[in-house]
Motif scaffolding. Structure first.
Motif, PDB file in Angstrom:
ATOM      1  N   ALA A  18      -1.916  14.127  12.154  1.00 24.01           N
ATOM      2  CA  ALA A  18      -1.095  14.757  11.123  1.00 24.01           C
ATOM      3  C   ALA A  18      -1.226  14.003   9.806  1.00 24.01           C
ATOM      4  CB  ALA A  18       0.370  14.763  11.559  1.00 24.01           C
ATOM      5  N   GLY A  19      -1.443  14.740   8.726  1.00 23.08           N
ATOM      6  CA  GLY A  19      -1.538  14.131   7.400  1.00 23.08           C
ATOM      7  C   GLY A  19      -2.894  13.551   7.084  1.00 23.08           C
ATOM      8  N   TYR A  26      -9.098  12.858   2.786  1.00 20.63           N
ATOM      9  CA  TYR A  26      -7.713  12.633   2.402  1.00 20.63           C
ATOM     10  C   TYR A  26      -7.008  11.806   3.468  1.00 20.63           C
ATOM     11  CZ  TYR A  26      -2.846  13.412   1.299  1.00 20.63           C
ATOM     12  OH  TYR A  26      -1.519  13.210   1.013  1.00 20.63           O
ATOM     13  N   ASN A  27      -6.524  10.637   3.074  1.00 24.91           N
ATOM     14  CA  ASN A  27      -5.719   9.787   3.947  1.00 24.91           C
ATOM     15  C   ASN A  27      -6.463   9.376   5.221  1.00 24.91           C
ATOM     16  OD1 ASN A  27      -3.309   8.413   4.223  1.00 24.91           O
ATOM     17  ND2 ASN A  27      -2.328  10.023   5.419  1.00 24.91           N
ATOM     18  N   SER A  45       6.239   6.849   7.968  1.00 25.78           N
ATOM     19  CA  SER A  45       7.009   7.596   6.984  1.00 25.78           C
ATOM     20  C   SER A  45       6.835   6.891   5.636  1.00 25.78           C
ATOM     21  CB  SER A  45       8.479   7.573   7.373  1.00 25.78           C
ATOM     22  OG  SER A  45       9.028   8.829   7.302  1.00 25.78           O
ATOM     23  N   TYR A  50       7.707  13.093   3.962  1.00 22.01           N
ATOM     24  CA  TYR A  50       6.261  12.919   4.079  1.00 22.01           C
ATOM     25  C   TYR A  50       5.959  11.928   5.192  1.00 22.01           C
ATOM     26  CZ  TYR A  50       1.405  11.947   3.140  1.00 22.01           C
ATOM     27  OH  TYR A  50       0.047  11.790   3.278  1.00 22.01           O
ATOM     28  N   GLU A  51       5.331  12.426   6.224  1.00 22.02           N
ATOM     29  CA  GLU A  51       4.942  11.577   7.351  1.00 22.02           C
ATOM     30  C   GLU A  51       3.473  11.793   7.647  1.00 22.02           C
ATOM     31  OE1 GLU A  51       7.530  13.011  10.393  1.00 22.02           O
ATOM     32  OE2 GLU A  51       9.097  11.582   9.880  1.00 22.02           O
ATOM     33  N   ALA A  52       2.840  10.765   8.170  1.00 13.70           N
ATOM     34  CA  ALA A  52       1.448  10.852   8.592  1.00 13.70           C
ATOM     35  C   ALA A  52       1.267   9.987   9.823  1.00 13.70           C
ATOM     36  CB  ALA A  52       0.511  10.386   7.479  1.00 13.70           C
TER      37      ALA A  52
END
Length: 75
Positions: A18-19, A26-27, A45, A50-52
């Motif tokens: 996720a993220g 990206y990320n 967090s 917004y969490e990844a």
């Protein structure tokens, strides 16, 4: 937890976090320092809403150390 034999295994796994978007760079998290290794994700967090997922890696030395610790406590 996933076992990565090579970079292709890692890329397939990290693309599902996720993220993270490997396709758009990206990320994208840091790659493991060597293979084979195990990977698992933890939720980070950064700001409200917004969490990844971020990966953590376990290498052979880590697994051996954990096994030695567990065996030492059982005996």
């Amino acid at each position: 937890m996933q076992l990565f034999h090579n970079r292709a295994d890692w890329e397939r796994w990290v693309a599902g976090l996720a993220g993270v978007s490997v396709r758009f760079h990206y990320n994208v998290p840091a790659e493991p320092s060597h293979y084979p290794c195990f990977g698992y994700a933890v939720m980070d967090s950064f700001e409200p809403g917004y969490e990844a997922e971020s990966p953590r890696y376990l290498y052979a030395a880590d697994v051996c150390s954990m096994a030695a610790t567990l065996l030492g406590r059982v005996a």
